[in-house]
Scaffold this motif. Sequence first.
Motif, PDB file in Angstrom:
ATOM      1  N   ASP A 136     -34.719 -16.896 -39.850  1.00  0.00           N
ATOM      2  CA  ASP A 136     -35.737 -15.851 -39.963  1.00  0.00           C
ATOM      3  C   ASP A 136     -35.317 -14.652 -40.815  1.00  0.00           C
ATOM      4  N   GLU A 137     -34.028 -14.346 -40.840  1.00  0.00           N
ATOM      5  CA  GLU A 137     -33.607 -13.061 -41.391  1.00  0.00           C
ATOM      6  C   GLU A 137     -33.966 -12.875 -42.860  1.00  0.00           C
ATOM      7  N   CYS A 138     -33.797 -13.905 -43.663  1.00  0.00           N
ATOM      8  CA  CYS A 138     -34.104 -13.770 -45.087  1.00  0.00           C
ATOM      9  C   CYS A 138     -35.588 -13.501 -45.306  1.00  0.00           C
ATOM     10  N   ASN A 139     -36.420 -14.274 -44.640  1.00  0.00           N
ATOM     11  CA  ASN A 139     -37.860 -14.072 -44.791  1.00  0.00           C
ATOM     12  C   ASN A 139     -38.279 -12.690 -44.301  1.00  0.00           C
ATOM     13  N   GLU A 140     -37.650 -12.222 -43.223  1.00  0.00           N
ATOM     14  CA  GLU A 140     -37.966 -10.889 -42.715  1.00  0.00           C
ATOM     15  C   GLU A 140     -37.576  -9.800 -43.709  1.00  0.00           C
ATOM     16  N   GLU A 141     -36.410  -9.959 -44.342  1.00  0.00           N
ATOM     17  CA  GLU A 141     -35.981  -8.996 -45.353  1.00  0.00           C
ATOM     18  C   GLU A 141     -36.950  -8.978 -46.534  1.00  0.00           C
TER      19      GLU A 141
ATOM     20  N   ALA B 142     -40.120  -9.966 -46.543  1.00  0.00           N
ATOM     21  CA  ALA B 142     -41.405  -9.438 -46.098  1.00  0.00           C
ATOM     22  C   ALA B 142     -41.376  -7.922 -46.004  1.00  0.00           C
ATOM     23  N   ALA B 143     -40.234  -7.385 -45.567  1.00  0.00           N
ATOM     24  CA  ALA B 143     -40.104  -5.931 -45.454  1.00  0.00           C
ATOM     25  C   ALA B 143     -40.214  -5.239 -46.812  1.00  0.00           C
ATOM     26  N   LEU B 144     -39.863  -5.963 -47.879  1.00  0.00           N
ATOM     27  CA  LEU B 144     -40.015  -5.398 -49.229  1.00  0.00           C
ATOM     28  C   LEU B 144     -41.481  -5.328 -49.648  1.00  0.00           C
TER      29      LEU B 144
ATOM     30  N   PRO C 172     -37.065  -7.618 -59.293  1.00  0.00           N
ATOM     31  CA  PRO C 172     -36.302  -8.832 -58.969  1.00  0.00           C
ATOM     32  C   PRO C 172     -34.978  -8.525 -58.282  1.00  0.00           C
ATOM     33  N   GLU C 173     -34.320  -7.444 -58.707  1.00  0.00           N
ATOM     34  CA  GLU C 173     -33.034  -7.093 -58.120  1.00  0.00           C
ATOM     35  C   GLU C 173     -33.150  -6.798 -56.626  1.00  0.00           C
ATOM     36  N   ALA C 174     -34.273  -6.197 -56.235  1.00  0.00           N
ATOM     37  CA  ALA C 174     -34.483  -5.890 -54.815  1.00  0.00           C
ATOM     38  C   ALA C 174     -34.665  -7.169 -54.007  1.00  0.00           C
ATOM     39  N   SER C 175     -35.386  -8.134 -54.589  1.00  0.00           N
ATOM     40  CA  SER C 175     -35.575  -9.414 -53.896  1.00  0.00           C
ATOM     41  C   SER C 175     -34.263 -10.171 -53.775  1.00  0.00           C
TER      42      SER C 175
ATOM     43  N   ARG D 130     -28.787 -10.241 -48.173  1.00  0.00           N
ATOM     44  CA  ARG D 130     -28.636  -9.581 -46.866  1.00  0.00           C
ATOM     45  C   ARG D 130     -29.112 -10.475 -45.738  1.00  0.00           C
ATOM     46  N   GLY D 131     -30.305 -11.031 -45.908  1.00  0.00           N
ATOM     47  CA  GLY D 131     -30.867 -11.860 -44.851  1.00  0.00           C
ATOM     48  C   GLY D 131     -30.064 -13.118 -44.600  1.00  0.00           C
ATOM     49  N   SER D 132     -29.607 -13.755 -45.672  1.00  0.00           N
ATOM     50  CA  SER D 132     -28.836 -14.997 -45.524  1.00  0.00           C
ATOM     51  C   SER D 132     -27.500 -14.733 -44.846  1.00  0.00           C
TER      52      SER D 132
END
Length: 283
Positions: A31-36, A38-40, A90-93, A99-101
């Motif tokens: 979940d963590e990567c998708n949550e990060e 989505a938060a963007l 792109p850099e933010a993604s 971070r999420g991974s």
Amino acid sequence: MNETRLQPTTHIARRMFELLEPICLVTFFADECNEELAALGHRTYWDGYFASRAAPLGRVPAQVVHAAFYNFADGEAARHIPSAWETIPPEASLAARQRGSAASLRRILGAELAGSPGLRRAADLTTKAATSAPTEGRMMYAGMRTLEVPSDPVARLWHSATMLREHRGDGHIAALLGARIGGTEAHVLSALEMGIHPPESFGRIHHLPEERLAAVMDGMRERGLADSDSHFTDAGRATKHRIEALTDELAVPPYDALSPAERDELIAELEPITAILLAAGSR
């Protein structure tokens, strides 16, 4: 190439794929990567997927992403690129993906293993391999080679494992092209190998238009890769085997940077990490 040398070397490439793939899969399953992402502000899973995975290529058109990813249907990349980059750099993604991974790995592995000398050593050796292969003809791998390698051991392990995954993926595309297997056909071959019937029901392609899937299956029957009941033929099975064998062979170069002792050490350090991830389904 000498057959007696080829066999154990390609075995190493296959074994490393088996050990590293569960590390990479947390990006897609946990979940963590998708949550990060989505938060963007990414609206969907696929917005975040395309935006973060394609980012190392730079702000390229959808046609380039489609070519580099290879196995998505026509128009799928264009639904997300470049729109996913218009308000989110792109850099933010990329940073959110990392971070999420890394957070997923720390959670699944637990603090003791995540902070262990064994994991640090695995990260170091994986990075040595991942930063040592030639980039020619490896579009996705070359893109990731331009990125800074994280200093944190958990993030470094994920980053370098993912770099090797993209290196292998680039080689797999070359093997598919050499066998004249398109992206959708590659999914059908995988479905047939897994015993999924009908192969059109495979989760990676079942959403495609019926007429598109019917055309793909008709083409595979005409080539003798599938029979009239949509099962593997001997020729289809042999084609799949050749593709996988060549993929393994093309995945060898990164591991040439490691001595035999380092390869054995890396396998030994990765095995307990992978065992935990497999038990958790990389979730």
